[in-house]
Design a protein around this motif. Structure first.
Motif, PDB file in Angstrom:
ATOM      1  N   SER A 278       0.814  -1.223   0.000  1.00 32.67           N
ATOM      2  CA  SER A 278       0.000   0.000   0.000  1.00 32.67           C
ATOM      3  C   SER A 278       0.849   1.276   0.000  1.00 32.67           C
ATOM      4  CB  SER A 278      -0.945  -0.012   1.204  1.00 32.67           C
ATOM      5  OG  SER A 278      -1.684   1.178   1.265  1.00 32.67           O
ATOM      6  N   PRO A 279       1.801   1.475   0.926  1.00 31.94           N
ATOM      7  CA  PRO A 279       2.593   2.713   0.873  1.00 31.94           C
ATOM      8  C   PRO A 279       3.470   2.791  -0.373  1.00 31.94           C
ATOM      9  CG  PRO A 279       3.455   1.242   2.549  1.00 31.94           C
ATOM     10  CD  PRO A 279       2.148   0.662   2.118  1.00 31.94           C
ATOM     11  N   ARG A 284       4.485   5.423  -5.350  1.00 32.78           N
ATOM     12  CA  ARG A 284       4.755   5.346  -6.776  1.00 32.78           C
ATOM     13  C   ARG A 284       3.746   6.181  -7.569  1.00 32.78           C
ATOM     14  NH1 ARG A 284       4.883  -0.150 -10.539  1.00 32.78           N
ATOM     15  NH2 ARG A 284       5.121   0.957 -12.540  1.00 32.78           N
ATOM     16  N   THR A 285       2.479   6.084  -7.185  1.00 32.89           N
ATOM     17  CA  THR A 285       1.453   6.852  -7.893  1.00 32.89           C
ATOM     18  C   THR A 285       1.708   8.356  -7.792  1.00 32.89           C
ATOM     19  OG1 THR A 285      -0.175   5.119  -7.475  1.00 32.89           O
ATOM     20  CG2 THR A 285      -1.026   7.321  -8.018  1.00 32.89           C
ATOM     21  N   GLN A 286       2.046   8.803  -6.588  1.00 30.65           N
ATOM     22  CA  GLN A 286       2.310  10.221  -6.406  1.00 30.65           C
ATOM     23  C   GLN A 286       3.517  10.667  -7.223  1.00 30.65           C
ATOM     24  OE1 GLN A 286       1.986  11.694  -2.274  1.00 30.65           O
ATOM     25  NE2 GLN A 286       1.293   9.632  -1.737  1.00 30.65           N
ATOM     26  N   LEU A 287       4.569   9.823  -7.278  1.00 31.61           N
ATOM     27  CA  LEU A 287       5.737  10.189  -8.055  1.00 31.61           C
ATOM     28  C   LEU A 287       5.443  10.200  -9.550  1.00 31.61           C
ATOM     29  CD1 LEU A 287       8.515   8.228  -6.107  1.00 31.61           C
ATOM     30  CD2 LEU A 287       8.025  10.684  -6.036  1.00 31.61           C
ATOM     31  N   ALA A 291       5.667  13.362 -11.895  1.00 25.65           N
ATOM     32  CA  ALA A 291       6.503  13.401 -13.089  1.00 25.65           C
ATOM     33  C   ALA A 291       5.747  13.949 -14.288  1.00 25.65           C
ATOM     34  CB  ALA A 291       7.031  12.000 -13.404  1.00 25.65           C
ATOM     35  N   ALA A 292       4.456  13.623 -14.368  1.00 24.57           N
ATOM     36  CA  ALA A 292       3.651  14.094 -15.497  1.00 24.57           C
ATOM     37  C   ALA A 292       3.102  15.492 -15.246  1.00 24.57           C
ATOM     38  CB  ALA A 292       2.511  13.116 -15.768  1.00 24.57           C
ATOM     39  N   HIS A 293       2.740  15.755 -14.013  1.00 25.94           N
ATOM     40  CA  HIS A 293       2.132  17.055 -13.664  1.00 25.94           C
ATOM     41  C   HIS A 293       2.767  17.552 -12.375  1.00 25.94           C
ATOM     42  CE1 HIS A 293      -0.935  16.232 -16.697  1.00 25.94           C
ATOM     43  NE2 HIS A 293      -1.056  15.013 -16.145  1.00 25.94           N
TER      44      HIS A 293
END
Length: 497
Positions: A278-279, A284-287, A291-293
């Motif tokens: 989970s963490p 990873r999602t936040q990074l 990276a995209a926005h």
């Protein structure tokens, strides 16, 4: 051959056979010696009896020619003071062992040709005329009578006569019965002992095979368990209630403990993977979004997930060290000072402790981790008050952490110390740990020779008691370190870390 004697059954059979063989040889030797001694003693008695009969005739003055010398065809000699043969068995052809080899009597001396009063017995006894000596001399020899040669036991009996001085009668008893009995017994032993040893070896082999059959069953089942890696299987337990049965029972207990350990390890790995996913996924999602926005980067959330991941990794590492049997340090730890340190930064937590030093031996870092975990847990469940007390209970150092929350149901008071166990159904991770805090605290307490239990607090809520072995109190007293009120928004959160 080496593989044969590597077998327990073969070694037991060989050992039993050797022991019986030694016992039989010892017993046989004792029997033969006893038999020979008894037969020699009987022959000596017979020889003495024959010699005394002839001595009695001499004592009453019976002439040499009228003596009973040929009874039972036994060799008899009558010897005078000078060692000369004066009478002998008629058919005596050769004799040895008496000290007089002559077999034909010499011509008789004229009566009165010697001083009878001056003649004494060579044996050292002083005899009166007509008296038979009581000191008997026994010797072994051989004799040939009428062409038959045999071994004899000879008895020498002195006798004092009226006009012939002191005479010595030698009479022999044959040893053929002794030789025959000893040879017969020896033959029986030489034939019977090997047969008896063969029977002992055969019976021992069968009995040992039957006794070790359950052991072979245990070995086969253990080999099958090793090959299949199926720890749910158990070895057969014989109904003999002996050492083999206890071995099988202990083996099954070991298998059960091993199965439980493996299952616990598998569950631990699965839960750890689940907790870490989970963490890591959130981070990873936040990074990826950042990276995209870049403008959408949730920096606080990324930091929180990183801290949470770091704490979980630290917890897992500590549990791994505890499972590996890491022994705590043997330093003295002031538990009251440690409790005050753990309460720092937790504004208002009340710490009450003895004025004297309440100490225990162990690792300061690990015991501090226990107190921190207990305080974290109490904060999540308290409505308003969290209290820590440190005192002596006899020779035991007692640290109690109390909250005024809902408490722990009696059915769950052991379950909450299991790893990754939390009592909420939703398993929300937004607030609280991964369910390792109390498990770590219990493991650390056990490693320090203590206990960690949970009870109902007197005023409601949960009471966690950490007991550690100590040296006893020095000075009584208490001190307060303040009171912390937990915000109402966190009251009643049904989760135990």
């Amino acid at each position: 051959m080496s593989r044969l004697f590597a077998s327990v059954r073969a070694r037991a059979t060989l050992a039993a056979t050797l022991v019986v063989a030694v016992a039989l040889v010892a017993a046989g030797t004792a029997v033969l010696l006893s038999l020979r001694s008894n037969l020699l003693g009987e022959a000596g008695t017979q020889a003495e009896r024959s010699a005394r009969e002839v001595a009695t005739e001499l004592a009453v003055g019976t002439p040499y020619a009228d003596l009973s010398l040929d009874v039972d065809d036994r060799p008899v000699q009558v010897v005078d003071d000078d060692g000369g043969l004066v009478a002998a068995s008629e058919d005596l052809e050769r004799i040895s062992g008496t000290g007089v080899d002559a077999v034909k009597p010499r011509p008789a001396a004229s009566p009165g040709g010697e001083d009878d009063d001056a003649a004494d017995d060579d044996s050292g006894e002083s005899l009166e005329p007509g008296e038979i000596g009581g000191r008997i001399t026994v010797s072994d020899g051989s004799a040939t009578i009428d062409g038959d040669t045999e071994d004899y036991r000879f008895a020498a009996v002195p006798v004092k006569t009226e006009n012939r001085g002191t005479l010595t009668v030698y009479a022999g008893a044959p040893l053929s019965a002794e030789h025959g009995a000893v040879n017969t017994a020896l033959t029986v032993m030489l034939i019977g002992f090997p047969l008896l040893l063969a029977v002992v070896a055969w019976v021992t082999w069968l009995v040992t095979r039957r006794a070790l059959r359950p052991v072979e069953g245990i070995r086969r089942e253990m080999a099958a368990i090793t090959a299949s890696e199926d720890l749910a299987r158990r070895v057969p337990v014989p109904g003999t209630h002996d050492e083999v049965a206890r071995l099988a029972t202990t083996t099954n207990e070991t298998l059960a403990a091993l199965e439980s350990s493996v299952e616990r390890q598998r569950g631990f790995v699965a839960d750890a993977s689940h907790e870490l996913r989970s963490p890591i996924a959130s981070l990873r999602t936040q990074l990826e979004v950042a990276a995209a926005h870049p403008e959408l980067l949730d920096l606080d959330g990324a930091v929180a997930d990183t801290v949470r991941l770091q704490r979980l990794a630290a917890d897992l590492l500590l549990l791994a060290r505890l499972d590996a049997g890491e022994r705590p340090a043997d330093a003295r730890v002031d538990l009251a000072a440690l409790a005050r340190e753990a309460a720092e930064g937790r504004a208002g937590v009340r710490v009450r402790g003895d004025e004297g030093v309440v100490s225990a031996a162990g690792s300061r870092g690990q015991l501090g981790r226990v107190l921190a975990n207990l305080l974290d847990n109490a904060e999540r469940h308290a409505r308003s008050v969290v209290e820590v007390s440190v005192r002596w209970d006899g020779d035991t150092a007692l640290v109690a952490v109390t909250d005024d929350g809902e408490g722990v149901p009696a059915a769950d008071r052991e379950r909450i110390f299991e790893r990754f166990v939390r009592l909420d159904d939703a398993r929300s991770r937004d607030d609280g740990g991964a369910g390792l805090g109390l498990a770590i605290a219990r493991d650390v307490a056990v490693r320090h020779g203590g206990t960690l239990t949970v009870h109902d607090a007197p005023a409601g809520g949960a009471l966690f008691e950490l007991r550690l072995p100590g040296d006893g109190p020095e000075r009584p007293g208490t001190c307060d370190q303040g009171l912390r009120v937990v915000p109402a928004a966190r009251a009643g959160v049904p989760r135990w870390a």
